[in-house]
Every structure is written in C-alpha cells, then in structure tokens.
Write an enzyme that holds these catalytic residues in place. Structure first.
Site, PDB file in Angstrom:
ATOM      1  N   ASP A   9       0.871  -1.173   0.000  1.00  0.00           N
ATOM      2  CA  ASP A   9       0.000   0.000   0.000  1.00  0.00           C
ATOM      3  C   ASP A   9       0.913   1.229   0.000  1.00  0.00           C
ATOM      4  OD1 ASP A   9      -2.280   1.718   0.550  1.00  0.00           O
ATOM      5  OD2 ASP A   9      -1.521   1.803   2.606  1.00  0.00           O
ATOM      6  N   ASP A  11      -0.306   5.101   0.816  1.00  0.00           N
ATOM      7  CA  ASP A  11      -0.616   6.115   1.828  1.00  0.00           C
ATOM      8  C   ASP A  11      -0.644   5.504   3.225  1.00  0.00           C
ATOM      9  OD1 ASP A  11      -1.021   8.419   0.105  1.00  0.00           O
ATOM     10  OD2 ASP A  11      -2.722   7.279  -0.681  1.00  0.00           O
ATOM     11  N   GLU A  18      -0.939  11.345   4.734  1.00  0.00           N
ATOM     12  CA  GLU A  18      -2.313  11.838   4.870  1.00  0.00           C
ATOM     13  C   GLU A  18      -2.423  13.189   5.585  1.00  0.00           C
ATOM     14  OE1 GLU A  18      -4.636  10.713   3.193  1.00  0.00           O
ATOM     15  OE2 GLU A  18      -4.534   8.551   2.974  1.00  0.00           O
ATOM     16  N   ARG A  56     -14.236  10.713  -1.240  1.00  0.00           N
ATOM     17  CA  ARG A  56     -14.160  11.372   0.087  1.00  0.00           C
ATOM     18  C   ARG A  56     -14.833  12.748   0.033  1.00  0.00           C
ATOM     19  NH1 ARG A  56      -8.476  10.744   1.510  1.00  0.00           N
ATOM     20  NH2 ARG A  56      -9.194   8.620   1.809  1.00  0.00           N
ATOM     21  N   HIS A  82     -10.515  17.583  -7.730  1.00  0.00           N
ATOM     22  CA  HIS A  82      -9.549  16.512  -7.492  1.00  0.00           C
ATOM     23  C   HIS A  82      -8.284  16.703  -8.318  1.00  0.00           C
ATOM     24  CE1 HIS A  82      -8.095  12.239  -7.286  1.00  0.00           C
ATOM     25  NE2 HIS A  82      -8.260  12.563  -6.022  1.00  0.00           N
ATOM     26  N   THR A 123      -5.292   2.966  -3.486  1.00  0.00           N
ATOM     27  CA  THR A 123      -6.433   3.689  -4.059  1.00  0.00           C
ATOM     28  C   THR A 123      -6.024   5.066  -4.552  1.00  0.00           C
ATOM     29  OG1 THR A 123      -7.114   4.794  -2.018  1.00  0.00           O
ATOM     30  CG2 THR A 123      -7.966   2.594  -2.380  1.00  0.00           C
ATOM     31  N   THR A 124      -4.810   5.483  -4.238  1.00  0.00           N
ATOM     32  CA  THR A 124      -4.414   6.846  -4.582  1.00  0.00           C
ATOM     33  C   THR A 124      -4.150   6.994  -6.087  1.00  0.00           C
ATOM     34  OG1 THR A 124      -3.169   8.679  -3.570  1.00  0.00           O
ATOM     35  CG2 THR A 124      -1.893   6.834  -4.350  1.00  0.00           C
ATOM     36  N   ASN A 128       0.289  10.531  -7.991  1.00  0.00           N
ATOM     37  CA  ASN A 128       0.751  10.687  -6.602  1.00  0.00           C
ATOM     38  C   ASN A 128       1.811   9.641  -6.264  1.00  0.00           C
ATOM     39  OD1 ASN A 128      -1.302  12.541  -6.469  1.00  0.00           O
ATOM     40  ND2 ASN A 128      -2.640  11.302  -5.177  1.00  0.00           N
TER      41      ASN A 128
END
Ligand code: XBP
Ligand code: MG
Length: 252
Positions: A9, A11, A18, A56, A82, A123-124, A128
């Site tokens: 993962d 983040d 975060e 989000r 976004h 999921t980012t 990024n």
C-alpha cells in the site's frame, strides 16, 4: 509456497502522506475554488473511512455539508477539484518533504537484491505514487515495481479486494506466493479479501483500527538503530523487519 513478491500500500504504509500531505492539498484545492470547506486533522481522520479523494469529497458534502447547494455539474466539479488537489499534492511531494517511513527503503533494497518481485496496490492517484517514489525514494525507483496498481483502475476501491486481485493477475501470481503491507482497516480488508498474508504498520490515524487477520501489527518496519515495536501477532523477528523475518511470517 515460497515467498515471491511483496505488495505495498502507499498512503500511510510507504510514507505518512495523509495528515500533512493529502489533507492540506485538499484544503488548498477548496480555497482555489472559493469553497469554505476546511478539513482539520480530526475531521480528516473521520473522512479517511472513505477511500479515494473524489469519493471522500462527495461523502463530506453528503454528510457534513447538507447546506451546500450542489450545482447540476457537481460530479464535474469534484473531478476538477480533485485535479487541483493532485496538483497541490504532487507539488508538495516535489519539495521532498514527505520521507519514506522507517525501514521502507532498506527493506525494498534488500528484496530487490534477493530477486523478490515488488508491486504497489493503492487507491491513490497514479501521479501521486510516481511523485512520491521519485522524490522520496529516489530517481528511477518507479522501475523497482513491476506493477503499480492505483486509483480508478478498478472501480471498487479498498476495502474491496479488487485492486489486489488486479495486481496479482498482472503478475500472474497466486496470493499464497505474496505478502502485503498495509496500515489501515480498509487496507487489510482489501488485502485479506484477496487472500494475502498481511503485515501491518500503524500510524497516528490508524493505531486503533481493527486489524483482524493481520499476521503481525508493528509500529513500523524498524531500522537497526531504531527498533520497531510489535503491537500484536506472532512476531519472531528482531527489532527490524528483514526479508528473512518476512519469509518466516509468510511460511510459519
Ligand atoms: C489512501 C486513500 C487515498 C488518499 C487520496 O488509501 O484513501 O484516497 O487519501 O488519494 P489506501 P486520491 O492507503 O488504503 O490506498 O486523492 O488520489 O484519491
Ligand atoms: Mg494506506
């Protein structure tokens, strides 16, 4: 089955992105668009229950801003917001202020030297990931990862297992041949849902999450001069995570 690949993962796991990364980037985008939305540290902790930046923001409006008059093109507004957020975030990363967490670089280098395959499941947004790796791990480090599974590549984000299943399919590997690294409840639900043995390293936003199914929960991956703490699970390793300790964890 022999351990063949590590899947990370991003983040909260590779770096603490975060609180001082994504959060201020969202706020900068809100200001840019003249919105009076402001996500403080505590509120952002609650919003993290929803993975994905676009998702989000929509959740925030539904739950916290019922007063907000949604324009007809609200979905487009979210997409534009976004994009601005991604621009702010990647600019912050380029300034080099978001370091890798303890032990990450060391373990990746050890795995590479041993011929263990590496992948990312997050999921980012892909931009990024690239910015974080290039600026915080080093130039060319995106090439260390055979597969970078990220963002909207699968419609159902974590806690759905889809992103891990997608990465495994790309690598043509069974989950039993791999080990996942996660930092959150949504993350471990995704990795375990895909059948992966999972090592958790916690952070300030996730230390009280439910990590049922984790093989071990650690403070971090540790360094020889800064040992990690085991919070739960059967940890046989020394003060820091090595490839050998992962092999034992994977095949006890
Ligand atoms: C990470 C996320 C992401 C980032 C923001 O979850 O939830 O949404 O906070 O990224 P995980 P984007 O670590 O479980 O993958 O704004 O690019 O969506
Ligand atoms: Mg995470």
């Amino acid at each position: 089955m022999t351990l063949q690949a590590l899947i990370f993962d991003v983040d909260g796991t590779l770096a603490d992105t975060e609180r001082d990364g994504h959060r201020p980037a969202f706020n900068a985008a809100f200001r840019e668009f003249g919105l009076d939305w402001d996500w403080d540290v505590a509120l952002y902790g609650k919003l993290l229950a929803i993975t994905g930046g676009k998702e989000r923001m929509k959740h925030y409006v539904e739950t916290y801003r019922p007063d907000f008059m949604k324009p007809d093109d609200f979905d487009d507004l979210v997409v534009e917001l976004h994009k601005a957020k991604t621009r702010h975030y990647t600019t912050m990363l380029a300034e080099g202020n978001v370091p890798m967490r303890p032990g990450v670089k060391r373990l990746l280098e050890e795995a590479r030297a041993a011929g263990i395959r590496l992948a990312i499941a997050t999921t980012t947004t892909p931009d990024n990931v690239t910015a974080l790796l290039e600026h915080s791990l080093g130039k060319g480090s995106t090439d260390w990862f055979e597969v970078i599974a990220a963002g909207d590549i699968v419609p159902a984000k974590k806690p759905a297992p889809d992103i891990y299943i997608w990465a495994l399919a790309q690598m043509k590997l069974a989950p039993e041949a791999c080990l996942a690294f996660e930092d959150s409840e949504n993350g471990i639900r995704a990795s375990r849902g895909a059948g992966l043995t999972t090592l958790v390293t916690v952070n300030d936003y996730t230390f009280d999450h439910d990590f049922t199914g984790a093989s071990v929960v650690l403070s971090d991956l540790g360094e020889p001069d800064a040992p990690a703490t085991a919070l739960s699970g059967a940890w046989q390793g020394q003060g820091y995570v090595t490839l050998e300790s992962l092999r034992v964890l994977h095949n006890p």
